[in-house]
Design an enzyme around this catalytic site. Structure first.
Site, PDB file in Angstrom:
ATOM      1  N   GLU A 110      32.381  32.486  25.092  1.00  0.00           N
ATOM      2  CA  GLU A 110      31.946  33.910  25.527  1.00  0.00           C
ATOM      3  C   GLU A 110      32.774  34.014  26.910  1.00  0.00           C
ATOM      4  O   GLU A 110      33.202  33.553  27.464  1.00  0.00           O
ATOM      5  CB  GLU A 110      30.532  33.742  25.710  1.00  0.00           C
ATOM      6  CG  GLU A 110      29.437  34.156  24.521  1.00  0.00           C
ATOM      7  CD  GLU A 110      28.276  34.470  24.714  1.00  0.00           C
ATOM      8  OE1 GLU A 110      27.876  34.233  25.925  1.00  0.00           O
ATOM      9  OE2 GLU A 110      27.488  34.953  23.696  1.00  0.00           O
ATOM     10  N   HIS A 140      25.795  45.879  30.000  1.00  0.00           N
ATOM     11  CA  HIS A 140      26.662  45.129  28.802  1.00  0.00           C
ATOM     12  C   HIS A 140      27.704  46.186  28.669  1.00  0.00           C
ATOM     13  O   HIS A 140      27.306  47.361  28.288  1.00  0.00           O
ATOM     14  CB  HIS A 140      25.853  44.870  27.931  1.00  0.00           C
ATOM     15  CG  HIS A 140      26.443  43.787  26.744  1.00  0.00           C
ATOM     16  ND1 HIS A 140      27.498  44.096  26.200  1.00  0.00           N
ATOM     17  CD2 HIS A 140      26.378  42.433  26.736  1.00  0.00           C
ATOM     18  CE1 HIS A 140      28.037  43.076  25.531  1.00  0.00           C
ATOM     19  NE2 HIS A 140      27.218  41.964  25.756  1.00  0.00           N
ATOM     20  N   ARG A 196      31.974  40.777  32.902  1.00  0.00           N
ATOM     21  CA  ARG A 196      31.331  42.026  32.234  1.00  0.00           C
ATOM     22  C   ARG A 196      31.394  43.258  33.131  1.00  0.00           C
ATOM     23  O   ARG A 196      31.464  44.194  32.450  1.00  0.00           O
ATOM     24  CB  ARG A 196      29.815  41.447  31.999  1.00  0.00           C
ATOM     25  CG  ARG A 196      29.459  40.918  30.903  1.00  0.00           C
ATOM     26  CD  ARG A 196      28.099  40.720  30.769  1.00  0.00           C
ATOM     27  NE  ARG A 196      28.035  40.169  29.463  1.00  0.00           N
ATOM     28  CZ  ARG A 196      26.836  39.427  28.860  1.00  0.00           C
ATOM     29  NH1 ARG A 196      25.894  39.809  29.707  1.00  0.00           N
ATOM     30  NH2 ARG A 196      26.761  38.976  27.742  1.00  0.00           N
ATOM     31  N   HIS A 225      21.579  45.611  30.795  1.00  0.00           N
ATOM     32  CA  HIS A 225      21.435  44.460  29.940  1.00  0.00           C
ATOM     33  C   HIS A 225      20.907  43.532  30.685  1.00  0.00           C
ATOM     34  O   HIS A 225      19.682  42.708  30.124  1.00  0.00           O
ATOM     35  CB  HIS A 225      22.796  44.068  29.760  1.00  0.00           C
ATOM     36  CG  HIS A 225      22.799  43.005  28.722  1.00  0.00           C
ATOM     37  ND1 HIS A 225      22.133  43.021  27.495  1.00  0.00           N
ATOM     38  CD2 HIS A 225      23.311  41.460  28.644  1.00  0.00           C
ATOM     39  CE1 HIS A 225      22.169  41.795  26.656  1.00  0.00           C
ATOM     40  NE2 HIS A 225      22.650  41.082  27.459  1.00  0.00           N
ATOM     41  N   ARG A 265      25.686  37.789  36.367  1.00  0.00           N
ATOM     42  CA  ARG A 265      25.542  36.638  35.486  1.00  0.00           C
ATOM     43  C   ARG A 265      26.568  36.089  34.615  1.00  0.00           C
ATOM     44  O   ARG A 265      27.062  37.081  34.036  1.00  0.00           O
ATOM     45  CB  ARG A 265      23.980  37.065  34.817  1.00  0.00           C
ATOM     46  CG  ARG A 265      23.822  36.060  33.536  1.00  0.00           C
ATOM     47  CD  ARG A 265      22.862  36.602  32.572  1.00  0.00           C
ATOM     48  NE  ARG A 265      23.507  37.674  32.022  1.00  0.00           N
ATOM     49  CZ  ARG A 265      23.212  37.688  30.658  1.00  0.00           C
ATOM     50  NH1 ARG A 265      22.593  36.819  30.081  1.00  0.00           N
ATOM     51  NH2 ARG A 265      23.736  38.653  29.774  1.00  0.00           N
TER      52      ARG A 265
HETATM   53  C1  LIG Z   1      20.056  42.377  23.185  1.00  0.00           C
HETATM   54  C2  LIG Z   1      19.839  41.105  24.347  1.00  0.00           C
HETATM   55  C3  LIG Z   1      20.706  40.114  23.789  1.00  0.00           C
HETATM   56  C4  LIG Z   1      20.489  39.080  24.835  1.00  0.00           C
HETATM   57  N1  LIG Z   1      21.760  37.802  24.778  1.00  0.00           N
HETATM   58  C5  LIG Z   1      21.440  36.874  25.348  1.00  0.00           C
HETATM   59  C6  LIG Z   1      22.274  35.820  24.950  1.00  0.00           C
HETATM   60  O1  LIG Z   1      22.866  35.526  23.819  1.00  0.00           O
HETATM   61  N2  LIG Z   1      21.963  34.391  25.894  1.00  0.00           N
HETATM   62  C7  LIG Z   1      21.410  34.619  27.165  1.00  0.00           C
HETATM   63  O2  LIG Z   1      21.548  33.495  28.010  1.00  0.00           O
HETATM   64  N3  LIG Z   1      20.715  35.598  27.397  1.00  0.00           N
HETATM   65  C8  LIG Z   1      20.767  36.834  26.623  1.00  0.00           C
HETATM   66  N4  LIG Z   1      19.905  37.770  26.992  1.00  0.00           N
HETATM   67  C9  LIG Z   1      19.176  37.894  28.220  1.00  0.00           C
HETATM   68  C10 LIG Z   1      18.164  36.939  27.973  1.00  0.00           C
HETATM   69  O3  LIG Z   1      17.538  37.085  26.521  1.00  0.00           O
HETATM   70  C11 LIG Z   1      16.836  37.012  28.706  1.00  0.00           C
HETATM   71  O4  LIG Z   1      17.369  37.209  30.161  1.00  0.00           O
HETATM   72  C12 LIG Z   1      15.805  36.203  28.794  1.00  0.00           C
HETATM   73  O5  LIG Z   1      15.351  36.049  27.184  1.00  0.00           O
HETATM   74  C13 LIG Z   1      14.698  36.402  29.362  1.00  0.00           C
HETATM   75  O6  LIG Z   1      13.484  35.696  28.831  1.00  0.00           O
HETATM   76  P1  LIG Z   1      12.134  35.926  29.700  1.00  0.00           P
HETATM   77  O7  LIG Z   1      11.185  35.145  29.092  1.00  0.00           O
HETATM   78  O8  LIG Z   1      12.232  35.957  31.383  1.00  0.00           O
HETATM   79  O9  LIG Z   1      11.638  37.494  29.347  1.00  0.00           O
HETATM   80  P2  LIG Z   1      11.392  38.266  27.869  1.00  0.00           P
HETATM   81  O10 LIG Z   1      11.960  37.217  26.881  1.00  0.00           O
HETATM   82  O11 LIG Z   1      11.889  39.651  27.985  1.00  0.00           O
HETATM   83  O12 LIG Z   1       9.590  38.107  27.744  1.00  0.00           O
HETATM   84  C14 LIG Z   1       8.992  38.840  28.748  1.00  0.00           C
HETATM   85  C15 LIG Z   1       7.867  38.898  27.874  1.00  0.00           C
HETATM   86  O13 LIG Z   1       6.787  39.571  28.873  1.00  0.00           O
HETATM   87  C16 LIG Z   1       5.941  40.528  28.447  1.00  0.00           C
HETATM   88  N5  LIG Z   1       5.553  41.351  29.560  1.00  0.00           N
HETATM   89  C17 LIG Z   1       6.059  42.202  30.490  1.00  0.00           C
HETATM   90  N6  LIG Z   1       5.127  42.614  31.220  1.00  0.00           N
HETATM   91  C18 LIG Z   1       3.863  42.470  30.911  1.00  0.00           C
HETATM   92  C19 LIG Z   1       2.748  42.340  31.682  1.00  0.00           C
HETATM   93  N7  LIG Z   1       2.473  43.216  32.662  1.00  0.00           N
HETATM   94  N8  LIG Z   1       1.592  41.695  30.762  1.00  0.00           N
HETATM   95  C20 LIG Z   1       1.693  40.972  29.801  1.00  0.00           C
HETATM   96  N9  LIG Z   1       3.106  40.688  29.174  1.00  0.00           N
HETATM   97  C21 LIG Z   1       3.969  41.311  29.817  1.00  0.00           C
HETATM   98  C22 LIG Z   1       6.879  41.299  27.598  1.00  0.00           C
HETATM   99  O14 LIG Z   1       6.235  42.150  26.538  1.00  0.00           O
HETATM  100  C23 LIG Z   1       7.736  40.045  26.904  1.00  0.00           C
HETATM  101  O15 LIG Z   1       7.139  39.718  25.819  1.00  0.00           O
HETATM  102  C24 LIG Z   1      19.912  38.930  26.072  1.00  0.00           C
HETATM  103  C25 LIG Z   1      19.366  39.977  26.496  1.00  0.00           C
HETATM  104  C26 LIG Z   1      19.179  41.191  25.551  1.00  0.00           C
HETATM  105  C27 LIG Z   1      18.500  42.200  25.903  1.00  0.00           C
END
Ligand SMILES: Cc1cc2nc3c(=O)[nH]c(=O)nc-3n(C[C@H](O)[C@H](O)[C@H](O)COP(=O)(O)OP(=O)(O)OC[C@H]3O[C@@H](n4cnc5c(N)ncnc54)[C@H](O)[C@@H]3O)c2cc1C
Length: 510
Positions: free
Chosen positions: A116, A231, A276, A335, A370
């Protein structure tokens, strides 16, 4: 109101990769997992396509991965933190495999490694081709549901932290079963990113920084808020969130061109695989000049697009585009948020009993920008670090003087904030538009309407962006186009942001 507290249970807010990893790693210690949506839905983790970075390939090592990370971070990474997180990548991958994640393998059975942008080696593990996040979340969700120490409450949205002095004593949540109050001395915020605060984003609509608002209102320190990664290649179609045409497509050789066929990245060092922020600015400038921008994957030798990128091929087809025969229209979209709740390597925030991990946290790994695929890694590694830290802590709930504003608004609505923030804190920023946004957001942030919490977070982002009078990483100020000779990470509390915004509002009114 239900008092739903199992008092020695830790409450984890958010069920993405970070929250699920924390819950699994805490077992057999009890955890209550609050998730706004059914597990796996509305999580950025599920949408991840490219994969997860780890220096596992031949000719690769921690030092090379670290060097690429520091370079992307543009002088603001915390090197010690970065070394610890990246160095834990092999163990985190091992854990994911043990937890049932089937990463893609080559014909000899070795883990397949993709390339990447801004990675000097092939080090991106992927699963199901471009469905990496879906596969990771499938395996972890299944395991979480089978783990007796984890109570999953879906349809429960954390609205407020209960605080006594500088200590967490509980969480107030709205749920489809009515309001709930959890007494606990241990809360983990894992609520993901902030893309839902903007008009164009690849994040799920529910990712609008609710965890940042919870922490900020509890008095926690937030960090590096001005650094938002755009992004460069979201599908410029009709759906929200915008679909992401992953960097891996450029990694395989796709080129960027405008509608006249001009390949505008040709003379830029790194070309289409430049960092990026550079690619996003170039695409933004093309669009500002009235062009449309396309990602062209038609002539890549040996690439079977639908097989290598089945999800991307699928959503392109749904928008009437065949990437095998047609260029894909793209635009920059919010993103990833490098900033978040300031935490140490153990995930501890400045409020006692409050931990954070994943995108909602700011460890210092990413600095000003990032490196692609380091975020899933950070969520997996730091979810584990947080659990270890909690296991090593003995805290009990103090009952006296609990502060809980039960007049808290029942639900949050980020829509009134989106236009203001998109205009002021987009790819290109300047003092005038940032100040105007601060003055506009302040009354909303101080009010009692549904946009209050989104406005609080937006206001903090705007103030952080105003204070950084330089261009660095993902933060570009047209009035300060160069990086400063000396730069530091930024830290901000809500009261300081409000005071700064009040001063701006007075100045603007005078
Ligand atoms: C389209 C896309 C593609 C990506 N591709 C990559 C990749 O290939 N590689 C990589 O390293 N990163 C990638 N990223 C970034 C990465 O996916 C995220 O940074 C990472 O998954 C974040 O994980 P998390 O557990 O912190 O949050 P999330 O996976 O977003 O989970 C957070 C959760 O908290 C819940 N929530 C929010 N507020 C509340 C509340 N007040 N009460 C209860 N629940 C709540 C939400 O509903 C959600 O389910 C991508 C992001 C996107 C959007």
């Amino acid at each position: 109101m239900d008092s739903a507290g199992a008092r020695d249970a830790c409450v984890i807010i958010g069920g993405g990769l970070a929250g699920l990893t924390a819950a699994l790693s805490l077992a057999p210690k009890p955890a209550i997992l609050l998730s706004k949506a059914p597990l796996g839905l509305e999580a950025a983790s599920t949408l991840a396509q490219g994969g997860i970075a780890a220096s596992l390939g031949p000719g690769d090592d921690l030092e090379l991965h670290l060097a690429d990370t520091l370079k992307a971070g543009d002088g603001l990474c915390d090197e010690e933190v970065a070394r610890a997180i990246l160095g834990s990548a092999p163990a985190a991958i091992e854990d994911l495999i043990k937890r049932g994640v089937a990463f893609d393998r080559d014909t000899k059975g070795a883990l397949a490694l993709g390339l990447e942008a801004a990675h000097s080696r092939r080090r991106i593990l992927h699963a199901g081709g471009d469905s990496s996040g879906r596969e990771i979340m499938r395996a972890l969700t299944r395991l979480v549901r089978q783990t007796p120490s984890i109570t999953v409450l879906e349809g429960a949205t954390a609205e407020q932290l209960l605080i006594d002095g500088n200590c967490v004593t509980g969480v107030f949540a709205a749920s489809n079963r009515g309001p709930m109050l959890f007494e606990t001395a241990c809360v983990v915020i894992a609520t993901g990113g902030i893309g839902g605060l903007f008009q164009y984003s690849t994040n799920p609509a529910g990712s609008f920084g609710q965890g940042l608002a919870l922490a900020a209102k509890a008095g926690a320190l937030l960090a590096d808020l001005e650094f938002i990664q755009f992004h460069p290649t979201a599908l410029d179609g009709a759906s929200f969130p915008l679909k992401l045409v992953s960097e891996s497509v450029r990694g395989e050789g796709a080129i960027l061109a405008n509608e006249t066929g001009e390949r505008f990245m040709a003379d830029v060092p790194g070309g289409e695989l430049a960092p990026r922020d550079i690619v996003a600015r170039a695409v933004w400038q093309q669009m500002a000049a009235g062009h449309r921008v396309f990602l062209d994957a038609r002539n890549i030798l040996g690439l079977d697009f639908p097989r290598r990128f089945p999800a991307i091929a699928g959503f392109c087809q749904a928008e009437g585009i065949d990437p095998v025969t047609q260029p894909i229209p793209v635009r920059p979209a919010v993103h990833y948020h490098m900033g978040g709740i300031a935490v140490d390597l153990a995930g501890r925030s400045s409020v006692e009993g409050l931990w954070a991990c994943g995108e909602a946290a700011c460890t210092g790994l990413h600095g000003a920008n990032r490196l692609a695929s380091n975020s899933l890694l950070e969520a997996a590694v730091c979810g584990q670090f947080v659990a270890e830290s909690i296991k090593g802590t003995t805290r009990s709930v103090r009952r006296k003087g609990v502060r809980c504003d039960t007049n808290t608004t029942p639900s949050s609505d980020p829509v009134p904030v989106q236009k203001i923030l998109s205009h002021a804190a987009g790819v290109l920023r300047n003092r005038e538009i940032l100040q105007a946004a601060a003055a506009e957001l302040l009354p909303v942030a101080l009010g009692r309407g549904k946009a209050r919490d989104p406005a609080l977070v937006g206001l903090m982002i705007v103030i952080a962006a105003l204070r950084r009078q330089e261009s660095r990483g993902a933060h570009t100020r047209t009035d300060f186009p160069c990086p400063a000779a000396h730069a530091e990470r930024s830290f901000l509390r809500l009261d300081a942001a409000i005071a700064a915004a009040r001063a701006i509002a007075l100045e603007t009114a005078a």
